[in-house]
Every structure is written in structure tokens, then in C-alpha cells.
Scaffold this motif. Sequence first.
Motif, PDB file in Angstrom:
ATOM      1  N   GLY A   1      41.244  75.446  44.194  1.00  0.00           N
ATOM      2  CA  GLY A   1      40.233  74.620  43.552  1.00  0.00           C
ATOM      3  C   GLY A   1      38.844  74.799  44.148  1.00  0.00           C
ATOM      4  O   GLY A   1      38.539  75.774  44.833  1.00  0.00           O
ATOM      5  N   GLN A   2      38.014  73.814  43.885  1.00  0.00           N
ATOM      6  CA  GLN A   2      36.604  73.840  44.246  1.00  0.00           C
ATOM      7  C   GLN A   2      36.412  73.855  45.760  1.00  0.00           C
ATOM      8  O   GLN A   2      37.057  73.123  46.500  1.00  0.00           O
ATOM      9  CB  GLN A   2      35.918  72.599  43.665  1.00  0.00           C
ATOM     10  CG  GLN A   2      34.454  72.481  43.934  1.00  0.00           C
ATOM     11  CD  GLN A   2      33.642  73.513  43.192  1.00  0.00           C
ATOM     12  OE1 GLN A   2      32.676  74.042  43.728  1.00  0.00           O
ATOM     13  NE2 GLN A   2      34.008  73.804  41.953  1.00  0.00           N
TER      14      GLN A   2
ATOM     15  N   ASN B   1      40.270  58.673  37.978  1.00  0.00           N
ATOM     16  CA  ASN B   1      39.441  58.381  39.140  1.00  0.00           C
ATOM     17  C   ASN B   1      37.993  58.785  38.898  1.00  0.00           C
ATOM     18  O   ASN B   1      37.060  58.086  39.293  1.00  0.00           O
ATOM     19  CB  ASN B   1      39.979  59.125  40.368  1.00  0.00           C
ATOM     20  CG  ASN B   1      41.177  58.447  40.988  1.00  0.00           C
ATOM     21  OD1 ASN B   1      41.039  57.629  41.886  1.00  0.00           O
ATOM     22  ND2 ASN B   1      42.364  58.776  40.507  1.00  0.00           N
ATOM     23  N   LEU B   2      37.799  59.920  38.250  1.00  0.00           N
ATOM     24  CA  LEU B   2      36.449  60.366  37.927  1.00  0.00           C
ATOM     25  C   LEU B   2      35.741  59.366  37.014  1.00  0.00           C
ATOM     26  O   LEU B   2      34.521  59.184  37.104  1.00  0.00           O
ATOM     27  CB  LEU B   2      36.507  61.735  37.251  1.00  0.00           C
ATOM     28  CG  LEU B   2      36.874  62.905  38.165  1.00  0.00           C
ATOM     29  CD1 LEU B   2      37.236  64.131  37.334  1.00  0.00           C
ATOM     30  CD2 LEU B   2      35.739  63.230  39.120  1.00  0.00           C
TER      31      LEU B   2
ATOM     32  N   ALA C   1      27.873  57.946  39.790  1.00  0.00           N
ATOM     33  CA  ALA C   1      28.019  58.808  40.970  1.00  0.00           C
ATOM     34  C   ALA C   1      28.382  60.237  40.589  1.00  0.00           C
ATOM     35  O   ALA C   1      29.002  60.490  39.560  1.00  0.00           O
ATOM     36  CB  ALA C   1      29.086  58.233  41.901  1.00  0.00           C
ATOM     37  N   GLU C   2      28.011  61.160  41.466  1.00  0.00           N
ATOM     38  CA  GLU C   2      28.367  62.576  41.330  1.00  0.00           C
ATOM     39  C   GLU C   2      29.661  62.831  42.096  1.00  0.00           C
ATOM     40  O   GLU C   2      29.744  62.563  43.294  1.00  0.00           O
ATOM     41  CB  GLU C   2      27.255  63.453  41.909  1.00  0.00           C
ATOM     42  CG  GLU C   2      27.607  64.925  42.004  1.00  0.00           C
ATOM     43  CD  GLU C   2      26.699  65.679  42.962  1.00  0.00           C
ATOM     44  OE1 GLU C   2      27.108  66.762  43.421  1.00  0.00           O
ATOM     45  OE2 GLU C   2      25.594  65.182  43.259  1.00  0.00           O
ATOM     46  N   PRO C   3      30.711  63.347  41.458  1.00  0.00           N
ATOM     47  CA  PRO C   3      31.981  63.609  42.153  1.00  0.00           C
ATOM     48  C   PRO C   3      31.811  64.596  43.302  1.00  0.00           C
ATOM     49  O   PRO C   3      31.007  65.531  43.219  1.00  0.00           O
ATOM     50  CB  PRO C   3      32.872  64.191  41.058  1.00  0.00           C
ATOM     51  CG  PRO C   3      32.252  63.750  39.771  1.00  0.00           C
ATOM     52  CD  PRO C   3      30.776  63.691  40.029  1.00  0.00           C
ATOM     53  N   ALA C   4      32.579  64.390  44.372  1.00  0.00           N
ATOM     54  CA  ALA C   4      32.465  65.284  45.524  1.00  0.00           C
ATOM     55  C   ALA C   4      33.829  65.659  46.100  1.00  0.00           C
ATOM     56  O   ALA C   4      34.222  66.807  46.046  1.00  0.00           O
ATOM     57  CB  ALA C   4      31.589  64.641  46.604  1.00  0.00           C
TER      58      ALA C   4
ATOM     59  N   TYR D   1      34.748  69.509  37.422  1.00  0.00           N
ATOM     60  CA  TYR D   1      33.866  68.446  37.904  1.00  0.00           C
ATOM     61  C   TYR D   1      33.424  68.649  39.354  1.00  0.00           C
ATOM     62  O   TYR D   1      32.859  67.752  39.949  1.00  0.00           O
ATOM     63  CB  TYR D   1      34.557  67.088  37.737  1.00  0.00           C
ATOM     64  CG  TYR D   1      34.725  66.703  36.286  1.00  0.00           C
ATOM     65  CD1 TYR D   1      33.659  66.185  35.553  1.00  0.00           C
ATOM     66  CD2 TYR D   1      35.946  66.879  35.630  1.00  0.00           C
ATOM     67  CE1 TYR D   1      33.794  65.841  34.222  1.00  0.00           C
ATOM     68  CE2 TYR D   1      36.090  66.547  34.286  1.00  0.00           C
ATOM     69  CZ  TYR D   1      35.018  66.023  33.592  1.00  0.00           C
ATOM     70  OH  TYR D   1      35.163  65.686  32.266  1.00  0.00           O
ATOM     71  N   ARG D   2      33.696  69.823  39.926  1.00  0.00           N
ATOM     72  CA  ARG D   2      33.247  70.202  41.259  1.00  0.00           C
ATOM     73  C   ARG D   2      33.740  69.232  42.330  1.00  0.00           C
ATOM     74  O   ARG D   2      32.971  68.696  43.133  1.00  0.00           O
ATOM     75  CB  ARG D   2      31.718  70.327  41.321  1.00  0.00           C
ATOM     76  CG  ARG D   2      31.139  71.390  40.401  1.00  0.00           C
ATOM     77  CD  ARG D   2      29.679  71.669  40.690  1.00  0.00           C
ATOM     78  NE  ARG D   2      29.508  72.293  42.002  1.00  0.00           N
ATOM     79  CZ  ARG D   2      28.953  71.680  43.048  1.00  0.00           C
ATOM     80  NH1 ARG D   2      28.525  70.449  42.949  1.00  0.00           N
ATOM     81  NH2 ARG D   2      28.835  72.303  44.194  1.00  0.00           N
ATOM     82  N   VAL D   3      35.047  69.031  42.349  1.00  0.00           N
ATOM     83  CA  VAL D   3      35.679  68.151  43.328  1.00  0.00           C
ATOM     84  C   VAL D   3      36.536  68.994  44.268  1.00  0.00           C
ATOM     85  O   VAL D   3      37.341  69.815  43.818  1.00  0.00           O
ATOM     86  CB  VAL D   3      36.563  67.096  42.644  1.00  0.00           C
ATOM     87  CG1 VAL D   3      37.233  66.199  43.681  1.00  0.00           C
ATOM     88  CG2 VAL D   3      35.746  66.259  41.668  1.00  0.00           C
ATOM     89  N   SER D   4      36.391  68.783  45.574  1.00  0.00           N
ATOM     90  CA  SER D   4      37.210  69.473  46.566  1.00  0.00           C
ATOM     91  C   SER D   4      38.344  68.559  47.026  1.00  0.00           C
ATOM     92  O   SER D   4      38.111  67.391  47.361  1.00  0.00           O
ATOM     93  CB  SER D   4      36.375  69.879  47.779  1.00  0.00           C
ATOM     94  OG  SER D   4      35.579  71.001  47.501  1.00  0.00           O
ATOM     95  N   LEU D   5      39.564  69.103  47.055  1.00  0.00           N
ATOM     96  CA  LEU D   5      40.690  68.404  47.671  1.00  0.00           C
ATOM     97  C   LEU D   5      40.610  68.632  49.174  1.00  0.00           C
ATOM     98  O   LEU D   5      40.665  69.773  49.641  1.00  0.00           O
ATOM     99  CB  LEU D   5      42.017  68.939  47.123  1.00  0.00           C
ATOM    100  CG  LEU D   5      43.284  68.343  47.743  1.00  0.00           C
ATOM    101  CD1 LEU D   5      43.395  66.855  47.447  1.00  0.00           C
ATOM    102  CD2 LEU D   5      44.531  69.081  47.235  1.00  0.00           C
ATOM    103  N   ILE D   6      40.472  67.549  49.955  1.00  0.00           N
ATOM    104  CA  ILE D   6      40.228  67.704  51.397  1.00  0.00           C
ATOM    105  C   ILE D   6      41.339  67.102  52.257  1.00  0.00           C
ATOM    106  O   ILE D   6      41.240  67.134  53.495  1.00  0.00           O
ATOM    107  CB  ILE D   6      38.874  67.084  51.800  1.00  0.00           C
ATOM    108  CG1 ILE D   6      38.827  65.592  51.441  1.00  0.00           C
ATOM    109  CG2 ILE D   6      37.727  67.846  51.146  1.00  0.00           C
ATOM    110  CD1 ILE D   6      37.588  64.882  51.971  1.00  0.00           C
TER     111      ILE D   6
END
Length: 319
Positions: free
Chosen positions: A15-16, A70-71, A79-82, A112-117
Motif C-alpha cells: 500500500g501507500q 473510517n475515512l 481532515a486529510e487521511p494519513a 486515499y493515500r493512507v499508510s498502514l503503520i
Amino acid sequence: MKEFQLIEHFFNRRGQTRRDVELGIGDDCALVQVAPNKSIAISCDTLVENVHFYPDIPPQALGYKSLAVNLSDLASMGAEPAWMTLALTLPDVDETWLEQFSTGLFDAAEYYRVSLIGGDTTRGPRAISITINGLVPTGTALTRGGAKNGDWIYVTGTLGDSALGLDVIRGNRRVDAEYNEYLINRHYYPTPRVLAGQALRNLASSAIDLSDGLASDILHVLERSEVGAVIDVDLLPLSQAVKDSVSEQEALSYALSGGEDYELLFTVPEAQKGALEMALAHACVEFTQVGQVTSDKQLRLIRNGEPFNLTNIGFEHFS
């Protein structure tokens, strides 16, 4: 397949990849860098099998929807997804299911440019919990508590499609073939209004996403804002699929209490009405005025100027 093998194979380094992620999956905590003058918006949603989804939902759709809901919360705050974390509870390790689920999850994450961290996996009844983090310029976040007497009430998109789609999936409704795929996809693949939420930051006085149904969700805005509202149900935006598939009364019921549309409901002061068209144009989303905020702290539904009674208010998590 053991837990760490599962994480490595299906979720790590996929992913992102955001430049503000200093340290992602693999340690006890993730590390992220927050830009100056930004606040972090945080939300968590849990989807439980046989409560929020049926066992026969396509895994790819479940992966996508788990992140999309969630988005939608971030969208309602502007808010901008992160970043996100994922807690996944599974009855067993089904590699085919996991491949499809993770594909759907990362399809949404990439878009949506979301990183799984980070996150966790464990054995048990199937459930998916995602904690989503987003960024919003300090002091500009939309909330449920800013609506004022006289503000106009709007919704994005169309209402009732998801609930009717679920009835189609469960075999409770038959619709024309031309609408079948559209309605099912509206339930399985909702569109979080992320860009619309950001465009509304300096215009809307309050906002909420429609997860449990308009008649239920608007009450949260009215309570927090200490106001009332009049909703004209004749103004509710309905898709052609809904209008052609059910009676007028049933269509209004789906729109008001069906739930899981994940559209935005927002209020706008009179002085900002003229700026809406331009602000939402780049978000490629239609919006409809459906009512007005009042001072009497009551929700009134009207139709043709007369009171409109609704028996089913919306989804209840503990019913």
C-alpha cells in the motif's frame, strides 16, 4: 501460517508509503512526523461479523469498506487521511480470504493515500477494527457543535441506496437488472466524501457523516449544537434506482433511516450559501438543501407542509 508470517505476507510493505512515516510496521510503536500548525484527527471503527456485516460478504468488499467507513469520519471533520492501524480478529487463517481482504483494504488505502503503520492479529470471532488518523489545519476542523439558528442543512450525494442494496443482497427485494449492480456496490463500496469535507472547512458551521440514517445522525448535531431543525422530506435526494424500485413512502424510509450511506450532512450560514457551488465543484459531488436549523431544539420532519411520521429512526448498535 503464524501471526508474524500472516502480517509479513498480507500487510507489511504493502500500500501507500507516506514520507511522514518515520517507522511503520515491525516495532512496538510506529513513529510519524506531524507538520507544523496541523492537528491530528483520530477515529476508530469496529466491524463485527453478524452485526455489521454478514459472513458471505466478499472479502475484497469488506476490506475496502472497513477503511471507507473510517475515512468517512475523517471527511466529516474536514481532515486529510494519513495513517491507520488494523486490529484483525479471525476464526482461522484462510489465506484466500486474507488475500482478497487485504487487496480491498489496500485499494482504498492507495486511493486515499493512507499508510498502514501497525496493528494486531488474534484468533476469535471475525472482527475488524481500524484506527484512522488524519491531519487538519489547526482551528479549522468541522464538528457537530457549530450549527446556529437559521443555518441551511445540506446532504451530499443520494440517500437510501446502501440500505436498499443490502435488501437486494439478502434477497428481501427484487429490482430491475439495470439497478442491481449499482445498488449492491453502493452498499459494499461506499464513497467517503473526503475532498468535500476539506472543501467545507471554511464554509460549514457543523458536519456529520451519515452512518446510521439521516433521522438518527442529525440528532447528534442538534444535541451538540443545542438547536432544532426542520427537514422537508420531499427534498431528500434519491437515486433513480431507488425511485424506480420501491414506493415513494418506502424510498423516504430508506433515505431517512436506512443507514450506511456515508454521505455528509452539513449546515451552512446564509452568508456562505453562495460559495458552496464553487467550493464543492472540485470534489465532484452533488449536494442538496434539505432543511433549516431552528431554535426550538426539536427535529421536525415535514411533507407538503404537514408533519411526516417516521417509525424507524435508524440503526442502533446495541438493539
